[in-house]
Design an enzyme around this catalytic site. Structure first.
Site, PDB file in Angstrom:
ATOM      1  N   HIS A  19      29.485  14.279  29.439  1.00 46.36           N
ATOM      2  CA  HIS A  19      29.307  15.472  30.255  1.00 46.36           C
ATOM      3  C   HIS A  19      28.605  15.183  31.574  1.00 46.36           C
ATOM      4  O   HIS A  19      28.839  15.886  32.569  1.00 46.36           O
ATOM      5  CB  HIS A  19      28.570  16.534  29.445  1.00 46.36           C
ATOM      6  CG  HIS A  19      29.384  17.068  28.313  1.00 46.36           C
ATOM      7  ND1 HIS A  19      28.842  17.533  27.128  1.00 46.36           N
ATOM      8  CD2 HIS A  19      30.738  17.194  28.168  1.00 46.36           C
ATOM      9  CE1 HIS A  19      29.817  17.926  26.316  1.00 46.36           C
ATOM     10  NE2 HIS A  19      30.971  17.723  26.931  1.00 46.36           N
ATOM     11  N   HIS A  42      41.376  18.439  24.336  1.00 49.35           N
ATOM     12  CA  HIS A  42      40.749  18.641  23.022  1.00 49.35           C
ATOM     13  C   HIS A  42      39.502  19.494  23.232  1.00 49.35           C
ATOM     14  O   HIS A  42      38.373  18.999  23.253  1.00 49.35           O
ATOM     15  CB  HIS A  42      40.395  17.300  22.377  1.00 49.35           C
ATOM     16  CG  HIS A  42      41.582  16.434  22.092  1.00 49.35           C
ATOM     17  ND1 HIS A  42      42.252  15.724  23.082  1.00 49.35           N
ATOM     18  CD2 HIS A  42      42.247  16.170  20.936  1.00 49.35           C
ATOM     19  CE1 HIS A  42      43.260  15.058  22.544  1.00 49.35           C
ATOM     20  NE2 HIS A  42      43.287  15.317  21.246  1.00 49.35           N
ATOM     21  N   SER A 101      32.786  20.849  27.198  1.00 44.04           N
ATOM     22  CA  SER A 101      33.510  20.657  28.458  1.00 44.04           C
ATOM     23  C   SER A 101      34.209  21.929  28.943  1.00 44.04           C
ATOM     24  O   SER A 101      34.263  22.161  30.162  1.00 44.04           O
ATOM     25  CB  SER A 101      34.491  19.495  28.341  1.00 44.04           C
ATOM     26  OG  SER A 101      35.295  19.591  27.188  1.00 44.04           O
ATOM     27  N   GLU A 119      43.774  23.110  21.946  1.00 43.29           N
ATOM     28  CA  GLU A 119      43.060  22.882  20.693  1.00 43.29           C
ATOM     29  C   GLU A 119      43.995  23.178  19.530  1.00 43.29           C
ATOM     30  O   GLU A 119      44.689  24.201  19.533  1.00 43.29           O
ATOM     31  CB  GLU A 119      41.814  23.768  20.608  1.00 43.29           C
ATOM     32  CG  GLU A 119      40.997  23.585  19.344  1.00 43.29           C
ATOM     33  CD  GLU A 119      40.572  22.138  19.125  1.00 43.29           C
ATOM     34  OE1 GLU A 119      40.910  21.600  18.044  1.00 43.29           O
ATOM     35  OE2 GLU A 119      39.939  21.552  20.022  1.00 43.29           O
ATOM     36  N   ASP A 149      49.228  20.787  20.857  1.00 49.64           N
ATOM     37  CA  ASP A 149      48.734  19.423  21.012  1.00 49.64           C
ATOM     38  C   ASP A 149      48.503  19.080  22.482  1.00 49.64           C
ATOM     39  O   ASP A 149      49.420  19.196  23.308  1.00 49.64           O
ATOM     40  CB  ASP A 149      49.743  18.454  20.394  1.00 49.64           C
ATOM     41  CG  ASP A 149      49.253  17.024  20.415  1.00 49.64           C
ATOM     42  OD1 ASP A 149      48.584  16.611  19.460  1.00 49.64           O
ATOM     43  OD2 ASP A 149      49.546  16.321  21.413  1.00 49.64           O
ATOM     44  N   GLY A 150      47.289  18.670  22.810  1.00 53.40           N
ATOM     45  CA  GLY A 150      46.961  18.371  24.189  1.00 53.40           C
ATOM     46  C   GLY A 150      47.647  17.146  24.738  1.00 53.40           C
ATOM     47  O   GLY A 150      47.972  17.088  25.933  1.00 53.40           O
ATOM     48  N   ASP A 170      39.313  13.806  25.263  1.00 53.16           N
ATOM     49  CA  ASP A 170      38.260  13.324  24.361  1.00 53.16           C
ATOM     50  C   ASP A 170      38.566  13.682  22.904  1.00 53.16           C
ATOM     51  O   ASP A 170      37.881  14.494  22.294  1.00 53.16           O
ATOM     52  CB  ASP A 170      36.885  13.849  24.770  1.00 53.16           C
ATOM     53  CG  ASP A 170      36.798  15.365  24.729  1.00 53.16           C
ATOM     54  OD1 ASP A 170      37.856  16.019  24.825  1.00 53.16           O
ATOM     55  OD2 ASP A 170      35.690  15.897  24.598  1.00 53.16           O
TER      56      ASP A 170
END
EC number: 2.1.1.266
Length: 323
Positions: A19, A42, A101, A119, A149-150, A170
């Site tokens: 971060h 994510h 994030s 997510e 799905d990212g 991430d």
């Protein structure tokens, strides 16, 4: 596989590095008036309750962000901005929530900027959706939530209309396939948006897949990158657990390297748990200059160096998120 919940690890040493870098990137993008798009592959729950039983039980925040809470004066600028952005400039006793994030991005975005959150965990996205509904002041259509799905979602959102964008990736790496899927997703993203800023978090663990991931990222063609790691302890004798983490940034802000070089020794001293605490910082330029094939090696000078700072050795249920 949906057993991982980030609330257990919120504000740990990995979040501090991740971060701090993300906030610096957001600040850099905000220096220009041109709008930009942030894609979080994510997203998690968005914001976490550090007084939740699971966060308290893990004690990871106490060894991470809360250990830095309330610090002033002696903190490097990268860390000070991290503390301000996360609310950790307050004493630790006054800190209840910790922004992930998505929340850091929301706090930075201006009218005209966009945020896309991915997510797949069924409970996490439910909590994230609720948190977003309760958050006031989000301009209409500025934030999009995707229950998908990212890794796959990147492709449809690149390039942004303004040709300015940040992709933060991430995954938990709970699924070993993440180590293989991530480079492929990056390759697809770079084909569509070669000038985008891609911020990739990865764990330091004793797994071959983790080493291979870093090598594959370093071998991405025609990329400028910066790779920073922070180790807080020696690897566990049993081979399990995470002893540190890294941030691999493609097309990083030119200001990031010096900010990390100033901050990493301090972070290693403050967050180190034994004498093996340390850091690395290296970039694509010196790797090319030395003719490296992409394999990890110890760099040799500050700004691209690894140290073990003196003094470093002193030291499933409901989501722990706000509903």
């Amino acid at each position: 596989m949906h057993s991982y919940r980030h609330g257990f690890h919120a504000a740990n040493h990995a979040d501090v590095l991740k971060h701090a870098v993300f906030v610096h990137i957001l600040d850099y993008f905000n220096k220009k008036d041109t709008p930009y798009r942030v894609i979080d592959t994510h997203a998690g729950a968005g914001v976490y309750d550090l007084h939740d039983e699971w966060a308290a039980h893990s004690n990871e925040a106490a060894q991470g962000g809360l250990k830095l809470a309330g610090r002033a004066g002696d903190t490097p600028s990268l860390v000070q901005r991290y503390l301000e952005a996360t609310g950790l400039q307050q004493p630790d006793a006054a800190v209840r929530s910790y922004p992930g994030s998505p929340w850091l991005a929301l706090n930075a975005l201006r009218p005209g900027d966009q945020l896309h959150l991915f997510e797949t965990h069924p409970t996490e996205i439910e909590v994230l959706s609720g948190n977003l509904r309760r958050r006031r002041g989000i301009p209409p259509r500025q934030v999009s939530l995707h229950a998908s799905d990212g890794f796959d979602g990147i492709k449809g959102l690149l390039p942004p209309p303004s040709r300015r964008g940040i992709v933060i990736i991430d995954p938990s790496y709970e699924d070993k396939n993440d180590y293989k899927r991530l480079p492929k997703a990056l390759e697809e993203g770079l084909k569509r948006f070669a000038t985008g800023c891609y911020a990739i978090w990865h764990p330091l663990v004793q797994r071959r897949e983790a080493d291979n991931l870093v090598r594959s990222l370093q071998k991405l063609p025609d990329c400028e990158w910066l790779h920073a790691t922070l180790s807080v302890s020696s690897p566990s004798p049993d081979g399990f657990g995470m002893h540190g983490s890294g941030m691999f940034v493609i097309n990083p802000p030119w200001t990031l390297r010096q900010a990390l070089a100033d901050a990493q020794p301090w972070m290693a001293r403050q967050l180190g748990q034994d004498a093996k605490a340390g850091y690395t910082l290296r970039g694509s330029e010196e790797m090319r200059a030395k003719g490296h094939s992409g394999a990890e090696r110890k760099p040799a000078a500050p700004g691209g160096t690894q140290r073990r700072p003196a003094g470093a050795g002193n030291q499933k249920k409901r989501s722990p998120s706000f509903r």
